[in-house]
Write an enzyme that holds these catalytic residues in place. Sequence first.
Site, PDB file in Angstrom:
ATOM      1  N   ILE A  48       0.826  -1.225   0.000  1.00 54.82           N
ATOM      2  CA  ILE A  48       0.000   0.000   0.000  1.00 54.82           C
ATOM      3  C   ILE A  48       0.850   1.261   0.000  1.00 54.82           C
ATOM      4  O   ILE A  48       0.317   2.366  -0.019  1.00 54.82           O
ATOM      5  CB  ILE A  48      -0.946   0.024   1.225  1.00 54.82           C
ATOM      6  CG1 ILE A  48      -0.144  -0.082   2.530  1.00 54.82           C
ATOM      7  CG2 ILE A  48      -1.990  -1.066   1.112  1.00 54.82           C
ATOM      8  CD1 ILE A  48      -1.005   0.059   3.773  1.00 54.82           C
ATOM      9  N   GLY A  49       2.175   1.119   0.018  1.00 54.03           N
ATOM     10  CA  GLY A  49       3.012   2.304  -0.024  1.00 54.03           C
ATOM     11  C   GLY A  49       4.477   1.965  -0.108  1.00 54.03           C
ATOM     12  O   GLY A  49       4.924   0.909   0.353  1.00 54.03           O
TER      13      GLY A  49
ATOM     14  N   GLY B 170       8.354   4.039   0.326  1.00 54.15           N
ATOM     15  CA  GLY B 170       9.002   5.279   0.735  1.00 54.15           C
ATOM     16  C   GLY B 170      10.493   5.120   0.787  1.00 54.15           C
ATOM     17  O   GLY B 170      11.045   4.058   0.446  1.00 54.15           O
ATOM     18  N   ALA B 171      11.156   6.194   1.228  1.00 52.38           N
ATOM     19  CA  ALA B 171      12.613   6.162   1.293  1.00 52.38           C
ATOM     20  C   ALA B 171      13.103   5.155   2.320  1.00 52.38           C
ATOM     21  O   ALA B 171      14.201   4.630   2.216  1.00 52.38           O
ATOM     22  CB  ALA B 171      13.146   7.549   1.627  1.00 52.38           C
ATOM     23  N   SER B 172      12.250   4.856   3.329  1.00 50.20           N
ATOM     24  CA  SER B 172      12.714   3.974   4.390  1.00 50.20           C
ATOM     25  C   SER B 172      12.304   2.523   4.186  1.00 50.20           C
ATOM     26  O   SER B 172      12.883   1.635   4.793  1.00 50.20           O
ATOM     27  CB  SER B 172      12.180   4.463   5.739  1.00 50.20           C
ATOM     28  OG  SER B 172      10.776   4.515   5.708  1.00 50.20           O
ATOM     29  N   GLY B 173      11.284   2.272   3.360  1.00 54.97           N
ATOM     30  CA  GLY B 173      10.876   0.894   3.169  1.00 54.97           C
ATOM     31  C   GLY B 173       9.536   0.778   2.474  1.00 54.97           C
ATOM     32  O   GLY B 173       8.971   1.758   1.985  1.00 54.97           O
TER      33      GLY B 173
ATOM     34  N   VAL C  20       5.475  -0.616   2.616  1.00 52.55           N
ATOM     35  CA  VAL C  20       4.406  -0.801   3.586  1.00 52.55           C
ATOM     36  C   VAL C  20       3.359  -1.735   3.002  1.00 52.55           C
ATOM     37  O   VAL C  20       2.929  -1.571   1.855  1.00 52.55           O
ATOM     38  CB  VAL C  20       3.769   0.550   3.968  1.00 52.55           C
ATOM     39  CG1 VAL C  20       2.709   0.337   5.048  1.00 52.55           C
ATOM     40  CG2 VAL C  20       4.827   1.527   4.466  1.00 52.55           C
TER      41      VAL C  20
ATOM     42  N   ASP D 108      10.532  15.378  10.146  1.00 53.35           N
ATOM     43  CA  ASP D 108      10.055  15.082   8.786  1.00 53.35           C
ATOM     44  C   ASP D 108       8.539  15.236   8.723  1.00 53.35           C
ATOM     45  O   ASP D 108       7.830  14.362   8.225  1.00 53.35           O
ATOM     46  CB  ASP D 108      10.482  13.675   8.367  1.00 53.35           C
ATOM     47  CG  ASP D 108      10.373  13.469   6.842  1.00 53.35           C
ATOM     48  OD1 ASP D 108      10.256  14.473   6.108  1.00 53.35           O
ATOM     49  OD2 ASP D 108      10.405  12.314   6.399  1.00 53.35           O
TER      50      ASP D 108
END
Length: 983
Positions: A684-685, A687-690, A692, A812
């Site tokens: 479902i998503g 991002g820069a960190s991982g 989801v 952030d």
Amino acid sequence: MQIQVPLFVFLITFPLITFGLNQEGLYLQRLKDSLSGPEEVFSTWSEHDPTPCNWTGITCNDPSVVAVNLSGASLSGPFPSFICHLTSLESLSLSNNLINSSLPHSISECRSLKYLDLSQNLIGGTIPETISHLPYLSYLDLSGCYFTGNIPASFGRFRQLETLILTENILTGKLPAVLGNVTSLKRLELAYNPFAPSHFLPELGNLTNLETLWLSMCNLVGSIPQSIEKLSHLTNFDVSNNGLIGSIPSAILQLNSIVQVELYNNSLTGVLPAGWSNLTKLRRLDVSTNKLNGTIPDELCELPLESLNLFENQFEGLFPESIAKSPNLYELKLFSNRFSGSLPSELGKNSALQYLDVSYNKFSGRIPESLCEMGALEDLIGIYNLFSGSIPDSLGNCRSLLRVRFRANELFGEVPTEFWSLPRVYLLDLFGNAFSGNISHMISGAKNLSNLQISRNKFSGVIPSEIGKLKSLVEFSASHNELRGELPDTLVNLGQLGTLDLSSNELSGEIPSGIHTMKQLSELNLANNGFSGEIPEEIGTLPVLNYLDLSGNYFSGEIPLSLQSLKLNKLNLSNNRLSGTIPAVFDKDVYRESFLGNPGLCQGVTGLCPTKGRGQHEGYLWTLRAIYTVAGFVFLVGIGMFIWKYQKFKKIKKGITMTKWTSFHKLGFSEFEIPDGLDEANVIGNGASGRVYKAVLSNGEAVAVKKLWERTVKDETPYGAVESDKDEFEIEVETLGKIRHKNIVRLWCCCDSGDSKLLVYEYMPNGSLGDLLHSCKAKLLDWPLRFKIALDAAEGLSYLHHDCVPPIVHRDVKSNNILLDDEFGAKISDFGVAKVVKAAIKGGVESMSVIAGSYGYIAPEYAYTLHVNEKSDIYSFGVVILELVTGRRPVGPEFGEKDLATWVRTTLNEKGVDQLLDPNLNSSFKEHICKVLDVGLRCLNHVPANRPSMRRVVTMLQESVPNSVPGMENKNGKLSLHFPKLV
């Protein structure tokens, strides 16, 4: 013809006869018409006067107007360029208004101007080069506006300019060397601008008439040049909050007229140079927060100083006794150095000392008797030293004191009776000493006391009933003492009390009735005392209680069922005499240690109580049962091992090995269910960190699982990539694992298997604000709903900044990190780069080695100084408000090289608010939208200190709600929002 001439003359003079004004008056009437503001500003501007010379704000040198002063008049509108038609105008002041256009190049037509003050307005754009064409200009103040770009190179052509003030703008170019050509300058102030990294200009040494040089927070790098020794008339030298390196040049010691030297918050090294005795007029010296070392020259302390700030360096040795002889010293800050020995015995005897902070040193000996001899001392801070002896009796008469902190020293003896009753003290911190004696009954006189910390001492006696008169008390911590007796009944009168920690004393009796009135109580710790009786049911009604420790007492009876309604982070009722049944909410193994040592609590939780014997006559039967039990156990273990091996094999195939599992809440699912949801179809998503995933569990509940990329937190600084000390997993777990708030996303549990890291959150079905707002679904978000989201997010940030100890800076904040639940309630998420601010050590500001955050949201001072505090989050939240108002992303091609914040300011100044508003919003809300927009712009103030706190932001948003708009009500200060159910 004889008749026509008089008629012609009559016709051309008729307007003057009718209105009575001369031509300059007509120009000023035009100014009045072009600007809007309070009627009283122009109440004396009568069109029937022959001249404007008697009007408020107008000065004439008969018959011509020579000065216009309309400062602080709340005027708005564009800059009135036609005012330059007043050919004799020498002084123009429109400061502290709402002038909202750019400054026109035609300003150069005001040829007679000597004084121009347009400070504290909404004027933006670039500074016109034509200002330098004004031949007589001696004073120019454009501070506190929104000017961008460079300081014009043409400014080097000024010949009579004595004052140039450009502070608090958004100037981004490099400091121009041509400023060194303006030798007439006496005052040069460029502070608080995000200039490109610039060296301290050696050309400024040519300004031999200069008296004030203020370059704070100008992004200066390199060293201070020797050329400043030429500035013989300099009285105020401020280059604080920059990136200056190297040693303090001896050239400063040649400035014989200097009164104030501000070098704090740089990276200066070395020792303080010798030669301070030459500076006989020096009153203030601040070299704090650098990397200086060595000892303090005695000659420095012989000067008539008013303020000496040396904190956060590496100074060592004995502090000079002679500093106590300074007749004007009111501020002395030495904290975070390596000073040893005693404080000067006569400190405060010869001057009205107001602020003394010597924390985090190795000072020893007694506290000087004379600190408050002049009756002016307000702050007395000496935490983490080696002070010994008792508190001087003289301090009991120091009625000016506001803050007293002697935490972690070796002080002993009784606290002077009068010291307990100082009427202005709001913080009294005596934690970690060896004080003895009683808490005086005179404490009722400390009407302003809000924080009383006396834990880890040897205080004895009873807690006086007079403590119930301290209506402002927020924290009372007195653990690890020798207090005895019962709790006074008056304790329940403390309606503002948030923390009550009386653990590890010798207190007895019952908890006073009426504790339900303590609505702000969030922490109650009475552990390890001799309390008895039943636990009051009313404890379960305390609305914000999240920490309850009553362990190690003699409480009896049943556990109140009302405790189930509390949202507790900590519950400990162990080692008491409780009996009966454990309430259903707590009847789980995760709470087992909360009830240990209560022999009467044997139902429910496995292993809570020892097993009772059955008697010898059942021994044979017991043996048979044991054999069958062991055989069955071995069989079950074998099956369990097979299943575990098989599941482990499956998890390894998926790349997930469940080890180091940690839960932070009561869970209704097993950790082994989580990997099954990590399928690409459930993403479902990203991002820069991982990545989801949405995982649906066996109980039907959905959770969000973030699988972190295999990397540590890396960010770009102006000097390249830097790796942080902790990875995002550790930071997020440490942050979210210990905080609870309705507007902070809930972290259920986490798993760190070494090669894979998972974070399991509550699932937010409506996704992120950013995704919803910047998609085709934006029309679903009407204004009341957007406002609710803004208010929810503000309350979440306010909790992080003001209610967490120590405070947490998110770093952030952005619309994609504001998640929406099924009712569109907003929650702050993604704490991978959050930072705990060590306010006690750093004064609330930390210097980061990396830039964290997202482009378009980063506060300007953070980007070029790497100094972070809560003000950085507030700026980012201001950008989120602009997104909600405009419907636009924080950066985009339509802005060119600008971002949303700059575009809003420019558009607001040039075209008005109608050009900003999201067309999806109903115009009936325009008035309220403008109020919220104003809050957002306040958050975006380019001077961090001028941004409101998040607590103030919440209040302003609540107060902005109109009294009668559908879906929004504000009745008697109580906020009520009504929203349609969205699908």
